[in-house]
Enzyme design. Structure first.
Site, PDB file in Angstrom:
ATOM      1  N   ARG A  50      29.275   3.376  27.302  1.00  0.00           N
ATOM      2  CA  ARG A  50      30.816   3.502  28.330  1.00  0.00           C
ATOM      3  C   ARG A  50      32.087   3.819  28.090  1.00  0.00           C
ATOM      4  NH1 ARG A  50      31.303  -3.480  27.840  1.00  0.00           N
ATOM      5  NH2 ARG A  50      29.227  -3.360  27.829  1.00  0.00           N
ATOM      6  N   ASP A  52      35.661   4.089  28.253  1.00  0.00           N
ATOM      7  CA  ASP A  52      37.311   2.392  29.184  1.00  0.00           C
ATOM      8  C   ASP A  52      37.777   3.290  30.662  1.00  0.00           C
ATOM      9  OD1 ASP A  52      37.165   0.640  26.611  1.00  0.00           O
ATOM     10  OD2 ASP A  52      38.231   1.461  25.996  1.00  0.00           O
ATOM     11  N   ARG A 198      40.740   5.106  20.315  1.00  0.00           N
ATOM     12  CA  ARG A 198      42.555   5.247  20.804  1.00  0.00           C
ATOM     13  C   ARG A 198      43.573   4.367  19.655  1.00  0.00           C
ATOM     14  NH1 ARG A 198      41.559   2.137  26.444  1.00  0.00           N
ATOM     15  NH2 ARG A 198      43.767   2.084  25.882  1.00  0.00           N
TER      16      ARG A 198
END
Lengths: 245, 245
Positions: A50, A52, A198
């Site tokens: 996936r 975000d 991140r």
């Protein structure tokens, strides 16, 4: 039955991430909707992983099984016609049933773009993190080498991470370069925890701004304490760049 | 009372154009809302002219009168803080009361960007018109010279144009060049009718695709018939580039 592998790019701005969630516009949803139109039945797709909400992809990989018999170029055109313009089909290949978009992946490359100047760039504002104060790239390069390697990356993952079990990952390389007012981070690894890139970028930028010492990284790996490292950089500067098979 | 001139850029993607309309998000509305917060009363702004829904601006000019006494750099910062990120303050100047953003304007420069390749560019798709078939730039350059000059531009304006009265305008220059897969059109004139640049570009592209002969331009000026010329190019490839004072 044939297994189809599709390389896709997407602009994450108007998606609530990759994975299907109730009542949200996600990348998986719009692709499965396109496939349902072609098949007149539900087709489940599998991705390399996936991304975000707000994160972009240059080369995400998905696969699915189909009873339709189209050649790759017909698949390409049919899918692009049925998909919204913020998802772009890059390439379609037929693969054997051993291939699995997630399980066959050997690693991934992410890129993160920081615009490091006084004013933001109006037409790129959704594709880069605007940091006004000058960031010391040299300091970040030295600190990045402390992150490269095999570690328990618990401190570099979201506290409410979906990953259970072992959080040991290998970061093979972090390259950082300057390009036309931007600082580009390229992170290559065998697997990534939720928010891992991140938090790596947020930590390096805080080090480059002299808000943190690079020793915080050593302390974080020693204590596994999320609080030791820096902020989670905003999602809109992040691109899934390549999945390595 | 002071008169303030502000140069602004905006991303037109999520605006229903420049000018205030009931229940629509427009550029004028968000600027007047920002000024209302600062003044605690309604402040009317005046622009060099409206732009259509979806059209962008690199250097739109507005002015307003104020009783507040701030220096230009404080105005810049206050406005940018109160404005959404798709409107960017470029420059603030104090002007005398003779200056009027629209009435003092001597002319305008617009640019229009066509991406002329097989695949669209995902991250620029809202800032250029994607034309897949190859466009002949040489043909367009020759045809453009027929448009340059002083003419009644009725055939190059929207049939439901808001402009009443004389539709004579002067186009000083149309420059066309190729840049990295793009074709850029720069149109300079003393004033523009509704959709005028978009119909000029739409017509030139149809000529470049051999869908129309350049003689259609002569016929259009002779008959003033909108049907003689080409399509209205989509709004999202158009940029108000500069207002000339």
């Amino acid at each position: 039955m044939e297994r189809i592998k599709v390389h896709i790019a997407y602009d994450g701005t108007h998606f609530a991430g990759y994975q299907v969630q109730t009542n949200e516009r996600t990348v998986q949803l719009v692709i499965e909707q396109a496939l349902k139109k072609m098949h007149r039945e539900d087709i489940r797709i599998y991705s390399s992983g996936r991304t975000d909400s707000g994160v972009h992809a240059l080369d995400q990989v998905i696969h699915f099984n189909t009873r339709l018999t189209l050649d790759c170029s017909a698949w390409h055109q049919a899918l692009q016609t049925l998909l919204p313009s913020d998802v772009q089909v890059q390439r379609v290949e037929k693969v054997d049933e051993q291939f699995h978009a997630r399980k066959s992946a050997q690693g991934k490359i992410y890129r993160y773009v920081v615009l490091n100047q006084r004013h933001y760039d109006l037409f790129n504002r959704q594709y880069e993190w605007h940091v006004m104060k000058q960031v010391d790239v040299g300091l970040m390069k030295v600190a990045a080498e402390k992150i490269v390697g095999t570690h328990d990356f618990t401190p570099f993952s979201a506290s409410k991470s979906n990953v259970t079990g072992d959080k040991t990952r290998t970061v093979n390389a972090i390259d950082i370069w300057e390009d036309n007012g931007r600082i580009v981070f390229e992170v290559k690894g065998d697997g990534f925890l939720t928010h891992m890139v991140r938090i790596i970028v947020g930590t390096l930028v805080e080090i480059g701004l002299n808000k943190k010492e690079s020793t915080c990284i050593d302390e974080a790996f020693a204590t596994l304490d999320r609080q030791k490292v820096g902020m989670t950089a905003p999602s809109h500067g992040l691109f899934l760049w390549q999945v390595i098979y």
